[in-house]
Motif scaffolding. Structure first.
Motif, short mmCIF file in Angstrom:
data_model
loop_
_atom_site.label_atom_id
_atom_site.label_comp_id
_atom_site.label_asym_id
_atom_site.label_seq_id
_atom_site.Cartn_x
_atom_site.Cartn_y
_atom_site.Cartn_z
N SER A 58 0.83 -1.21 0.00
CA SER A 58 0.00 0.00 0.00
C SER A 58 0.86 1.26 0.00
CB SER A 58 -0.91 0.01 1.22
OG SER A 58 -0.16 0.19 2.41
N ARG A 59 0.29 2.35 -0.44
CA ARG A 59 1.01 3.62 -0.48
C ARG A 59 1.35 4.10 0.93
NH1 ARG A 59 0.42 6.52 -5.66
NH2 ARG A 59 -0.56 5.07 -7.11
N SER A 60 0.48 3.84 1.89
CA SER A 60 0.78 4.25 3.27
C SER A 60 1.98 3.49 3.82
CB SER A 60 -0.45 4.02 4.17
OG SER A 60 -0.81 2.65 4.20
N THR A 61 2.10 2.22 3.47
CA THR A 61 3.25 1.43 3.90
C THR A 61 4.53 1.94 3.25
OG1 THR A 61 1.89 -0.55 4.22
CG2 THR A 61 4.26 -0.90 3.96
N VAL A 62 4.42 2.33 1.99
CA VAL A 62 5.58 2.88 1.27
C VAL A 62 6.05 4.16 1.94
CG1 VAL A 62 6.31 3.97 -0.89
CG2 VAL A 62 5.01 1.83 -0.94
N ILE A 63 5.14 5.05 2.27
CA ILE A 63 5.50 6.31 2.91
C ILE A 63 6.19 6.06 4.25
CG2 ILE A 63 4.56 8.41 3.97
CD1 ILE A 63 2.43 8.42 1.79
N LYS A 64 5.65 5.15 5.04
CA LYS A 64 6.28 4.81 6.33
C LYS A 64 7.68 4.26 6.12
CE LYS A 64 1.83 3.73 8.54
NZ LYS A 64 0.98 2.62 9.06
N GLY A 65 7.82 3.39 5.12
CA GLY A 65 9.14 2.81 4.84
C GLY A 65 10.16 3.85 4.43
N VAL A 66 9.74 4.81 3.63
CA VAL A 66 10.64 5.88 3.21
C VAL A 66 11.07 6.74 4.40
CG1 VAL A 66 10.86 7.98 1.81
CG2 VAL A 66 9.76 5.95 0.85
N PHE A 67 10.13 7.03 5.29
CA PHE A 67 10.47 7.81 6.48
C PHE A 67 11.50 7.08 7.34
CE2 PHE A 67 6.36 10.37 6.27
CZ PHE A 67 7.03 11.56 6.04
N VAL A 68 11.37 5.77 7.45
CA VAL A 68 12.34 4.98 8.21
C VAL A 68 13.72 5.10 7.59
CG1 VAL A 68 13.04 2.64 8.85
CG2 VAL A 68 10.67 3.35 9.15
N GLN A 69 13.78 4.93 6.26
CA GLN A 69 15.08 5.01 5.60
C GLN A 69 15.70 6.40 5.72
OE1 GLN A 69 15.75 2.96 1.99
NE2 GLN A 69 17.19 4.47 1.18
N GLN A 70 14.89 7.42 5.56
CA GLN A 70 15.43 8.78 5.66
C GLN A 70 15.90 9.09 7.07
OE1 GLN A 70 12.11 11.01 3.99
NE2 GLN A 70 13.17 11.21 2.03
N SER A 71 15.25 8.53 8.07
CA SER A 71 15.70 8.72 9.45
C SER A 71 17.06 8.09 9.65
CB SER A 71 14.68 8.10 10.42
OG SER A 71 13.43 8.74 10.32
N LEU A 72 17.25 6.89 9.11
CA LEU A 72 18.54 6.21 9.23
C LEU A 72 19.62 6.98 8.46
CD1 LEU A 72 17.42 2.49 8.79
CD2 LEU A 72 18.13 3.62 10.90
N GLN A 73 19.26 7.48 7.29
CA GLN A 73 20.23 8.26 6.51
C GLN A 73 20.64 9.52 7.24
OE1 GLN A 73 18.37 8.87 2.68
NE2 GLN A 73 19.34 7.06 1.80
N ALA A 74 19.70 10.17 7.90
CA ALA A 74 20.02 11.39 8.64
C ALA A 74 20.99 11.09 9.78
CB ALA A 74 18.73 12.03 9.18
N ILE A 75 20.78 9.97 10.46
CA ILE A 75 21.67 9.59 11.56
C ILE A 75 23.07 9.30 11.04
CG2 ILE A 75 22.13 7.80 13.29
CD1 ILE A 75 19.06 7.54 13.59
N ILE A 76 23.15 8.54 9.94
CA ILE A 76 24.45 8.21 9.35
C ILE A 76 25.16 9.47 8.86
CG2 ILE A 76 25.64 6.96 7.50
CD1 ILE A 76 24.58 5.17 9.71
N ALA A 77 24.42 10.38 8.25
CA ALA A 77 25.02 11.63 7.76
C ALA A 77 25.58 12.45 8.92
CB ALA A 77 23.99 12.43 6.98
#
Length: 270
Positions: A58-77
Motif C-alpha cells: 500500500s502507499r501508506s506502507t511505502v510512505i512509512k518505509g521511506v520515512f524509516v530510511q530517511q531517518s537512518l540516513q540522517a543519523i548516518i550523515a
C-alpha cells in the motif's frame, strides 16, 4: 578570530543543511511529480489503476518505509560529519583561505573546477557501488527474497516510492554509496548539499513512472524513468541494474536492455 568563528558556524550550518535538505527535496519533488501526473495523465507509463493493481504494497506502507530510511540516513550523515570533523579548525582555516582566494577571478574558477571534479567523481563512485550491490542483491537468492524484494513489490513504481527499501538495503546500497562518494570525492558539507539533492531528485524522477518529453533527465541521461521502469517489470529484473546516473556498467557487463518501447504504452508491449 572573529572570521574563523563565522566560518565555523557556517560549517555547522552546512552540515545541518546537508543532512536535511535532501530529505525535504525528496518530498517536494515527489509532490511536484504527483501534481504533474494528475495534470498530464497521458505521460504516465501506467495508469493509477494499473499501479494499484500490480503493486503488492500500500502507499501508506511505502510512505512509512521511506520515512524509516530517511531517518537512518540522517543519523548516518550526522555521524559522518562528526567523524570527518567538517567543522574542525583545519577545515575552518581551509574554508576561510578558499573564500579569500575566491575573491579573485582565478580563485573562483579554481573553486568551480574543483566542485565539478568532485561532482563527477562522486557520480562515478555512487554508480559503481550501487551497480554491484544492486546486482548482487538480485543474484543472491537469500538477499533478494528477504531484502531487495521489498523494493520490487512496486512493479509499477511512482515518485515517492523511490526510497522504499528494506532498511538493511537502504543502509548497504543507498546510504553507503553516499558515504563512500562523499569521502572519495573529498567534497565539503556545503558541496554535499547540492550533490545529494541532485542525486535525490534523479532517483525520484527515475521512479516516477512518468515519461515527459521535455524532461531534461530524459534528454541528458540514458538512465531515466523509462530505463528503470523496465527493471521493475518481471521480464526486466535481470537487466538495467545501473543507478542513479549512468548506464556504462550495464553496457560493459552485458546487463543493458532497452528495447524500442513506447513508454506511454509499455504495458501493452510486453
Amino acid at each position: 578570530m572573529g572570521q574563523l568563528l563565522i566560518y565555523s558556524v557556517q560549517m555547522y550550518i552546512n552540515e545541518i543543511l546537508g543532512i536535511f535538505v535532501p530529505i525535504f527535496i525528496y518530498w517536494i519533488y515527489a509532490g511536484i511529480l504527483a501534481v504533474l501526473e494528475t495534470a498530464f495523465p497521458k505521460y504516465k507509463m501506467q495508469t493509477t489503476e494499473q499501479q494499484d493493481e500490480k503493486n503488492l504494497v500500500s502507499r501508506s506502507t511505502v510512505i512509512k518505509g521511506v520515512f524509516v530510511q530517511q531517518s537512518l540516513q540522517a543519523i548516518i550523515a550526522a555521524l559522518l560529519f562528526l567523524l570527518t570533523g567538517g567543522a574542525n579548525p583545519h577545515h575552518v582555516h581551509a574554508a576561510a583561505h578558499a573564500a579569500a582566494a575566491a575573491g579573485g577571478g582565478t580563485g573562483a574558477t579554481a573553486s568551480a573546477c574543483r566542485c565539478i571534479i568532485q561532482f563527477a567523481t562522486a557520480m562515478l563512485v555512487m554508480d559503481t557501488w550501487q551497480y554491484f550491490m544492486h546486482r548482487y542483491m538480485h543474484e543472491n537468492k537469500f538477499l533478494y527474497k528477504y531484502i531487495h524484494s521489498h523494493h520490487h513489490t512496486l512493479l509499477a513504481p511512482y515518485a515517492f516510492g523511490a526510497l522504499y527499501n528494506h532498511p538493511l538495503e537502504g543502509l548497504m546500497v543507498d546510504t553507503m554509496s553516499g558515504v563512500i562518494s562523499f569521502l572519495v570525492s573529498g567534497m565539503s558539507p556545503r558541496t554535499s548539499i547540492f550533490f545529494f539533492s541532485f542525486a535525490t531528485i534523479k532517483a525520484v524522477d527515475d521512479h516516477s513512472g512518468l515519461w515527459i518529453p521535455w524532461n531534461p533527465f530524459h534528454v541528458f541521461f540514458r538512465n531515466n524513468s523509462g530505463y528503470h521502469a523496465i527493471h521493475h517489470q518481471l521480464h526486466g529484473t535481470k537487466y538495467n541494474f545501473s543507478q542513479p546516473f549512468f548506464v556504462f556498467w550495464d553496457i560493459i557487463l552485458g546487463t543493458y536492455y532497452m528495447p524500442q518501447v513506447d513508454h506511454k504504452n509499455e504495458d501493452k508491449q510486453k
